[in-house]
Enzyme design. Sequence first.
Site, PDB file in Angstrom:
ATOM      1  N   TYR A  41      -2.699   4.631  10.756  1.00  0.00           N
ATOM      2  CA  TYR A  41      -1.292   4.775  10.363  1.00  0.00           C
ATOM      3  C   TYR A  41      -0.291   4.674  11.517  1.00  0.00           C
ATOM      4  O   TYR A  41       0.913   4.726  11.297  1.00  0.00           O
ATOM      5  CB  TYR A  41      -1.097   6.106   9.626  1.00  0.00           C
ATOM      6  CG  TYR A  41      -1.944   6.214   8.367  1.00  0.00           C
ATOM      7  CD1 TYR A  41      -1.705   5.373   7.287  1.00  0.00           C
ATOM      8  CD2 TYR A  41      -2.979   7.130   8.267  1.00  0.00           C
ATOM      9  CE1 TYR A  41      -2.475   5.446   6.136  1.00  0.00           C
ATOM     10  CE2 TYR A  41      -3.759   7.220   7.127  1.00  0.00           C
ATOM     11  CZ  TYR A  41      -3.501   6.370   6.060  1.00  0.00           C
ATOM     12  OH  TYR A  41      -4.258   6.439   4.922  1.00  0.00           O
ATOM     13  N   ASN A  92       6.315   5.438  -1.110  1.00  0.00           N
ATOM     14  CA  ASN A  92       4.921   5.429  -0.680  1.00  0.00           C
ATOM     15  C   ASN A  92       4.315   6.686  -1.293  1.00  0.00           C
ATOM     16  O   ASN A  92       4.520   7.795  -0.776  1.00  0.00           O
ATOM     17  CB  ASN A  92       4.809   5.448   0.844  1.00  0.00           C
ATOM     18  CG  ASN A  92       3.361   5.411   1.304  1.00  0.00           C
ATOM     19  OD1 ASN A  92       2.430   5.552   0.497  1.00  0.00           O
ATOM     20  ND2 ASN A  92       3.151   5.217   2.603  1.00  0.00           N
ATOM     21  N   HIS A  98      -3.001   5.732  -6.273  1.00  0.00           N
ATOM     22  CA  HIS A  98      -4.264   5.279  -6.864  1.00  0.00           C
ATOM     23  C   HIS A  98      -4.709   6.128  -8.057  1.00  0.00           C
ATOM     24  O   HIS A  98      -5.776   5.886  -8.613  1.00  0.00           O
ATOM     25  CB  HIS A  98      -5.361   5.285  -5.794  1.00  0.00           C
ATOM     26  CG  HIS A  98      -4.907   4.729  -4.475  1.00  0.00           C
ATOM     27  ND1 HIS A  98      -4.490   3.430  -4.325  1.00  0.00           N
ATOM     28  CD2 HIS A  98      -4.744   5.313  -3.256  1.00  0.00           C
ATOM     29  CE1 HIS A  98      -4.117   3.233  -3.061  1.00  0.00           C
ATOM     30  NE2 HIS A  98      -4.255   4.360  -2.397  1.00  0.00           N
ATOM     31  N   ASP A 105       4.849   6.537 -15.054  1.00  0.00           N
ATOM     32  CA  ASP A 105       5.737   6.745 -16.205  1.00  0.00           C
ATOM     33  C   ASP A 105       7.151   7.112 -15.752  1.00  0.00           C
ATOM     34  O   ASP A 105       8.134   6.592 -16.274  1.00  0.00           O
ATOM     35  CB  ASP A 105       5.182   7.838 -17.122  1.00  0.00           C
ATOM     36  CG  ASP A 105       3.945   7.389 -17.887  1.00  0.00           C
ATOM     37  OD1 ASP A 105       3.715   6.163 -17.983  1.00  0.00           O
ATOM     38  OD2 ASP A 105       3.201   8.252 -18.390  1.00  0.00           O
ATOM     39  N   HIS A 118       3.184   0.661   1.499  1.00  0.00           N
ATOM     40  CA  HIS A 118       2.029   1.307   2.119  1.00  0.00           C
ATOM     41  C   HIS A 118       2.016   0.932   3.597  1.00  0.00           C
ATOM     42  O   HIS A 118       2.199  -0.244   3.937  1.00  0.00           O
ATOM     43  CB  HIS A 118       0.714   0.863   1.467  1.00  0.00           C
ATOM     44  CG  HIS A 118       0.636   1.302   0.038  1.00  0.00           C
ATOM     45  ND1 HIS A 118       0.335   2.597  -0.307  1.00  0.00           N
ATOM     46  CD2 HIS A 118       0.870   0.627  -1.105  1.00  0.00           C
ATOM     47  CE1 HIS A 118       0.377   2.698  -1.627  1.00  0.00           C
ATOM     48  NE2 HIS A 118       0.699   1.519  -2.136  1.00  0.00           N
ATOM     49  N   ILE A 119       1.791   1.912   4.434  1.00  0.00           N
ATOM     50  CA  ILE A 119       1.774   1.674   5.878  1.00  0.00           C
ATOM     51  C   ILE A 119       0.567   0.828   6.248  1.00  0.00           C
ATOM     52  O   ILE A 119       0.654  -0.115   7.035  1.00  0.00           O
ATOM     53  CB  ILE A 119       1.750   3.026   6.627  1.00  0.00           C
ATOM     54  CG1 ILE A 119       3.063   3.779   6.341  1.00  0.00           C
ATOM     55  CG2 ILE A 119       1.545   2.837   8.122  1.00  0.00           C
ATOM     56  CD1 ILE A 119       3.062   5.230   6.788  1.00  0.00           C
ATOM     57  N   SER A 120      -0.576   1.155   5.671  1.00  0.00           N
ATOM     58  CA  SER A 120      -1.810   0.412   5.962  1.00  0.00           C
ATOM     59  C   SER A 120      -2.001  -0.711   4.943  1.00  0.00           C
ATOM     60  O   SER A 120      -1.364  -0.708   3.876  1.00  0.00           O
ATOM     61  CB  SER A 120      -3.013   1.363   5.910  1.00  0.00           C
ATOM     62  OG  SER A 120      -3.197   1.862   4.595  1.00  0.00           O
ATOM     63  N   ARG A 129      -8.782   2.079  -2.944  1.00  0.00           N
ATOM     64  CA  ARG A 129      -7.375   1.937  -2.532  1.00  0.00           C
ATOM     65  C   ARG A 129      -6.796   0.588  -2.944  1.00  0.00           C
ATOM     66  O   ARG A 129      -5.615   0.319  -2.751  1.00  0.00           O
ATOM     67  CB  ARG A 129      -7.239   2.093  -1.011  1.00  0.00           C
ATOM     68  CG  ARG A 129      -7.606   3.460  -0.501  1.00  0.00           C
ATOM     69  CD  ARG A 129      -7.273   3.588   0.982  1.00  0.00           C
ATOM     70  NE  ARG A 129      -8.072   4.620   1.601  1.00  0.00           N
ATOM     71  CZ  ARG A 129      -7.750   5.917   1.625  1.00  0.00           C
ATOM     72  NH1 ARG A 129      -6.630   6.337   1.094  1.00  0.00           N
ATOM     73  NH2 ARG A 129      -8.556   6.795   2.202  1.00  0.00           N
TER      74      ARG A 129
HETATM   75  O1  CA2 Z   1      -1.156   3.154   3.743  1.00  0.00           O
HETATM   76  C1  CA2 Z   1      -0.477   3.991   3.157  1.00  0.00           C
HETATM   77  O2  CA2 Z   1       0.707   4.165   3.377  1.00  0.00           O
HETATM   78  C2  CA2 Z   1      -1.132   4.929   2.146  1.00  0.00           C
HETATM   79  O3  CA2 Z   1      -0.251   5.066   1.053  1.00  0.00           O
HETATM   80  C3  CA2 Z   1      -1.344   6.257   2.837  1.00  0.00           C
HETATM   81  C4  CA2 Z   1      -2.091   7.274   1.994  1.00  0.00           C
HETATM   82  C5  CA2 Z   1      -3.362   6.680   1.433  1.00  0.00           C
HETATM   83  O4  CA2 Z   1      -3.989   7.607   0.554  1.00  0.00           O
HETATM   84  C6  CA2 Z   1      -3.116   5.385   0.712  1.00  0.00           C
HETATM   85  O5  CA2 Z   1      -4.345   4.862   0.247  1.00  0.00           O
HETATM   86  C7  CA2 Z   1      -2.442   4.376   1.614  1.00  0.00           C
HETATM   87  C8  CA2 Z   1      -2.495   8.524   2.750  1.00  0.00           C
HETATM   88  C9  CA2 Z   1      -1.520   9.004   3.734  1.00  0.00           C
HETATM   89  C10 CA2 Z   1      -2.275   9.940   4.622  1.00  0.00           C
HETATM   90  O6  CA2 Z   1      -1.605   9.974   5.816  1.00  0.00           O
HETATM   91  C11 CA2 Z   1      -2.231  10.591   6.842  1.00  0.00           C
HETATM   92  C12 CA2 Z   1      -1.579  10.462   8.028  1.00  0.00           C
HETATM   93  C13 CA2 Z   1      -2.132  11.051   9.143  1.00  0.00           C
HETATM   94  C14 CA2 Z   1      -3.302  11.742   9.062  1.00  0.00           C
HETATM   95  C15 CA2 Z   1      -3.946  11.847   7.851  1.00  0.00           C
HETATM   96  C16 CA2 Z   1      -3.396  11.277   6.725  1.00  0.00           C
END
Ligand code: CA2
Length: 165
Positions: A41, A92, A98, A105, A118-120, A129
């Site tokens: 991230y 986000n 998911h 809704d 989404h960041i990733s 995902r």
């Molecule tokens: O890529 C993204 O932005 C996500 O929405 C981030 C979610 C993940 O469940 C999605 O599949 C993709 C999770 C965010 C968790 O962020 C963290 C950041 C630092 C440390 C741990 C978790």
Amino acid sequence: MPAPRQKSNKRGVSAPKGKLPVLVLNGPNLNMLGVRETKIYGKATLRDLDALCRKTSADLKITADCRQSNIEGELVSWVQQSRKTHSGIIINAGGYSHTSVALLDALLLSDLPVIEVHISNIYGREHFRHSSYISKAARGVIAGLGIEGYAFALQAMAKWISARR
Ligand code: CA2
């Protein structure tokens, strides 16, 4: 040409919908940005992300209302309330992307333009995902561009909003 959508405030004065802030919503665990999982991230914190959204919005002459919650119901309530108070939603939803029919809704009911971020790159990660319930409510989806994805989403939103002014 259809008239732009109008919103009435408490005094009954109408303001153009396009002048209302954009709701920037971050879901569960995004408050941990920059603290752990920096390989996935990045190193920016949620504070940095909010600052980027506010600066980008100011440059675009719009306003970002940035919020984060780990609670699904709170996100749903914010989306419900935004119908009359905001001009669009950038979301986000984190892990709820998911799983959450409730958020889907609420977004559909909001009748606002929605961009999912989404960041990733969720498509390069675990299979669970790869699909997002809320994409059905989104006009566009941005994934894998880091926090910069929010800036691109705001650019697109600003264009739509100014077209409605
Ligand atoms: O890529 C993204 O932005 C996500 O929405 C981030 C979610 C993940 O469940 C999605 O599949 C993709 C999770 C965010 C968790 O962020 C963290 C950041 C630092 C440390 C741990 C978790």
